[in-house]
Design an enzyme around this catalytic site. Structure first.
Site, PDB file in Angstrom:
ATOM      1  N   LYS A   1      28.326  35.111  -1.133  1.00  0.00           N
ATOM      2  CA  LYS A   1      27.195  34.377  -1.925  1.00  0.00           C
ATOM      3  C   LYS A   1      27.081  32.920  -1.536  1.00  0.00           C
ATOM      4  CE  LYS A   1      25.228  33.869  -6.703  1.00  0.00           C
ATOM      5  NZ  LYS A   1      25.249  32.552  -6.816  1.00  0.00           N
TER       6      LYS A   1
ATOM      7  N   THR B   1      31.647  33.643  -3.991  1.00  0.00           N
ATOM      8  CA  THR B   1      30.713  32.360  -4.092  1.00  0.00           C
ATOM      9  C   THR B   1      31.265  31.604  -3.215  1.00  0.00           C
ATOM     10  OG1 THR B   1      29.859  32.984  -6.094  1.00  0.00           O
ATOM     11  CG2 THR B   1      29.354  30.586  -5.410  1.00  0.00           C
TER      12      THR B   1
ATOM     13  N   SER C   1      30.201  36.812 -13.889  1.00  0.00           N
ATOM     14  CA  SER C   1      30.584  35.457 -13.281  1.00  0.00           C
ATOM     15  C   SER C   1      32.222  35.227 -13.753  1.00  0.00           C
ATOM     16  CB  SER C   1      30.117  34.408 -14.067  1.00  0.00           C
ATOM     17  OG  SER C   1      30.607  32.912 -13.791  1.00  0.00           O
TER      18      SER C   1
ATOM     19  N   TYR D   1      35.067  32.816  -8.105  1.00  0.00           N
ATOM     20  CA  TYR D   1      35.256  31.529  -7.747  1.00  0.00           C
ATOM     21  C   TYR D   1      36.586  31.056  -7.152  1.00  0.00           C
ATOM     22  CZ  TYR D   1      30.734  29.504  -9.637  1.00  0.00           C
ATOM     23  OH  TYR D   1      29.546  29.418  -9.977  1.00  0.00           O
TER      24      TYR D   1
ATOM     25  N   HIS E   1      22.123  28.501  -5.022  1.00  0.00           N
ATOM     26  CA  HIS E   1      22.848  28.612  -6.379  1.00  0.00           C
ATOM     27  C   HIS E   1      21.781  28.346  -7.128  1.00  0.00           C
ATOM     28  CE1 HIS E   1      27.041  28.856  -7.967  1.00  0.00           C
ATOM     29  NE2 HIS E   1      26.573  28.343  -8.960  1.00  0.00           N
TER      30      HIS E   1
HETATM   31  C1  LIG Z   1      22.932  29.048 -16.033  1.00  0.00           C
HETATM   32  C2  LIG Z   1      23.424  29.574 -14.692  1.00  0.00           C
HETATM   33  C3  LIG Z   1      24.704  29.614 -14.374  1.00  0.00           C
HETATM   34  C4  LIG Z   1      25.146  30.143 -12.953  1.00  0.00           C
HETATM   35  N1  LIG Z   1      26.362  30.226 -12.886  1.00  0.00           N
HETATM   36  C5  LIG Z   1      27.000  30.797 -11.715  1.00  0.00           C
HETATM   37  C6  LIG Z   1      28.386  31.322 -11.624  1.00  0.00           C
HETATM   38  O1  LIG Z   1      28.989  31.270 -12.424  1.00  0.00           O
HETATM   39  N2  LIG Z   1      28.711  31.957 -10.427  1.00  0.00           N
HETATM   40  C7  LIG Z   1      27.640  32.126  -9.539  1.00  0.00           C
HETATM   41  O2  LIG Z   1      28.041  32.503  -8.297  1.00  0.00           O
HETATM   42  N3  LIG Z   1      26.301  31.525  -9.543  1.00  0.00           N
HETATM   43  C8  LIG Z   1      25.874  31.105 -10.758  1.00  0.00           C
HETATM   44  N4  LIG Z   1      24.715  30.728 -10.800  1.00  0.00           N
HETATM   45  C9  LIG Z   1      23.663  30.976  -9.704  1.00  0.00           C
HETATM   46  C10 LIG Z   1      23.048  32.486  -9.750  1.00  0.00           C
HETATM   47  O3  LIG Z   1      24.039  33.362  -9.733  1.00  0.00           O
HETATM   48  C11 LIG Z   1      21.941  32.561  -9.079  1.00  0.00           C
HETATM   49  O4  LIG Z   1      22.395  32.239  -7.552  1.00  0.00           O
HETATM   50  C12 LIG Z   1      20.788  31.727  -9.321  1.00  0.00           C
HETATM   51  O5  LIG Z   1      20.622  31.811 -10.680  1.00  0.00           O
HETATM   52  C13 LIG Z   1      19.462  32.413  -8.667  1.00  0.00           C
HETATM   53  O6  LIG Z   1      18.336  31.766  -9.200  1.00  0.00           O
HETATM   54  P1  LIG Z   1      17.311  31.947 -10.549  1.00  0.00           P
HETATM   55  O7  LIG Z   1      17.978  31.760 -11.445  1.00  0.00           O
HETATM   56  O8  LIG Z   1      16.217  31.442 -10.014  1.00  0.00           O
HETATM   57  O9  LIG Z   1      17.118  33.510 -10.301  1.00  0.00           O
HETATM   58  C14 LIG Z   1      24.356  30.290 -12.207  1.00  0.00           C
HETATM   59  C15 LIG Z   1      22.879  30.123 -12.454  1.00  0.00           C
HETATM   60  C16 LIG Z   1      22.620  29.673 -13.492  1.00  0.00           C
HETATM   61  C17 LIG Z   1      21.038  29.647 -14.046  1.00  0.00           C
END
Ligand SMILES: Cc1cc2nc3c(=O)[nH]c(=O)nc-3n(C[C@H](O)[C@H](O)[C@H](O)COP(=O)(O)O)c2cc1C
Length: 383
Positions: free
Chosen positions: A252, A156, A107, A130, A276
């Site tokens: 994404k 994203t 990330s 981002y 997300h």
């Molecule tokens: C704690 C956390 C932090 C996240 N941070 C980002 C991020 O920095 N960038 C991003 O594109 N998605 C982020 N996401 C979304 C994840 O990339 C992903 O879309 C999502 O976790 C998928 O769902 P799941 O946790 O049920 O597998 C984050 C998700 C979580 C749980």
């Protein structure tokens, strides 16, 4: 030490070991969390067709995602603050992914920097971008990802502004944690985590601190995001990012068929059907429900990936059957990391792989390419 047999075991252990502020950051969605819950629940509603007396010798879960060979159709999703779930978290998870033969996505909001992860791994990892208001910073980030040999850029699109997560506000989420009395009392119950953190220098936003003027002492994620995430982001930006990057581009956060068409027109290599993880627009459809229409509309012109709610290999199988070329796991790997560090991420991957492999066999399929809606019970899945 409890016997770990499924992802839920890792979640329970992570909850014990990770300070509440960071555990809650992972295990939460925005507002009422209805989309967060739907992501998981809608998988449960899909039923499988059991087949018997099919020769199951020599099965394989291997496939490719954007041309990259993968041991199973799963990549590690980008997650911010991963190095706060466990000391050096991004490096540990990247190593576990590399050993397993699947992509790790770093990330923008990671604790370990691009250069740091590159120095501790061999396989090219993917970098998630981002878009910030400071476009010079974005250009430098893209160049840094290129210099580190990243294999794909995951752009994203669903976080131009930040969804409100009640728990983060209530906990005063920050990296490192603010030493308020409740936080101190909670930290006192997490000695493993504290020892790990005392033993590492990686406690800030590695990709940002020292690379942007005025954020060397940044401690508040909220303040940073409020200032820097760029609400003006639009498809023209995708064009210049694609040009500047020049490599494989994955978009994404697509949930709508119309946006999927625009993603194809942008010339990207893949899109990820994603909300997300239920952290942005609460009330949005679960990603597994959004997937089939998008796959049907654009699946022959762009690779369609998905994430959201995957907690087992069966979920991976269902997503692939409904048109996903690949999937990503967020919380499933974070729980493993918080529970047991690198070994926990490996455990999460092993669990998901085994569930996928066995379920393929029960459904009478030997290859990922053979997974289609005909392994699902008619009427039980979204169309
Ligand atoms: C704690 C956390 C932090 C996240 N941070 C980002 C991020 O920095 N960038 C991003 O594109 N998605 C982020 N996401 C979304 C994840 O990339 C992903 O879309 C999502 O976790 C998928 O769902 P799941 O946790 O049920 O597998 C984050 C998700 C979580 C749980």
């Amino acid at each position: 030490m409890p016997v770990i047999t499924h992802i839920e075991d890792l979640r329970v252990l992570a909850k014990k070991r990770v300070p509440r502020m960071f555990y809650d950051y992972a295990d939460s969605g925005s507002w009422t969390e209805s989309t967060y819950r739907a992501n998981e629940q809608d998988f449960q509603a899909i039923k499988l067709r059991q087949r018997v007396a099919v020769d199951m010798e020599g099965r394989s879960t291997a496939t490719t995602m954007v041309g990259v060979p993968v041991a199973m159709p799963v990549a590690i999703a980008p997650t911010g603050l991963t190095g706060m779930q466990h000391a050096d978290g991004e490096i540990l998870a990247a190593r576990a992914a590399e050993r397993f033969g699947i992509p790790f996505t770093l990330s923008t909001m990671s604790i370990c920097s691009i250069e740091d992860v590159a120095a501790h791994t061999q396989a090219p990892f993917w970098f998630q971008l981002y878009v910030m208001r400071d476009r010079d910073f974005i250009e430098r980030l893209i160049d840094r990802a290129k210099a580190a040999g990243c294999g794909a850029l995951v752009l994203t699109l669903d976080l131009q502004i930040l969804g409100q997560r009640h728990k983060d506000l209530k906990n005063g989420l920050s990296a490192p944690p603010k030493l308020t009395l409740p936080n101190l009392l909670n930290l006192a119950t997490k000695p493993r985590w504290c020892l790990g953190m005392l033993g590492t220098r990686r406690r800030g936003f590695g990709n940002i601190v020292g690379h942007v003027r005025g954020v060397a002492d940044m401690s508040s994620l909220g303040a940073w995001t409020a200032q820097q995430f760029d609400p003006r982001l639009n498809w023209k930006d995708v064009e210049w990012i694609k040009k500047r990057w020049g490599g494989k581009l994955i978009l994404k956060g697509i949930q709508d068929v119309e946006d999927a068409r625009l993603a194809v027109a942008s010339g990207a290599d893949a899109l990820i059907v994603s909300n997300h993880g239920g952290r942005q627009l609460d009330g949005a459809e679960s990603s597994i429900r959004a997937l089939p229409a998008i796959a049907a509309e654009v699946g022959s012109r762009i690779e369609v990936h998905m994430d959201g709610g995957i907690r087992s290999g069966q979920d991976v199988l269902k997503a692939v059957a409904l048109g996903a070329r690949g999937t990503y796991i967020g919380r499933a790997f974070l729980y493993g990391l918080g529970a047991m560090g690198e070994a926990g991420v490996t455990k999460a991957l092993e669990i998901i792989h085994k569930e996928l492999d066995l379920t393929m066999a029960f459904c009478g399929r030997k290859r990922v390419a053979e997974l289609g809606t005909d392994i699902l019970l008619p009427g039980s899945f979204p169309t």
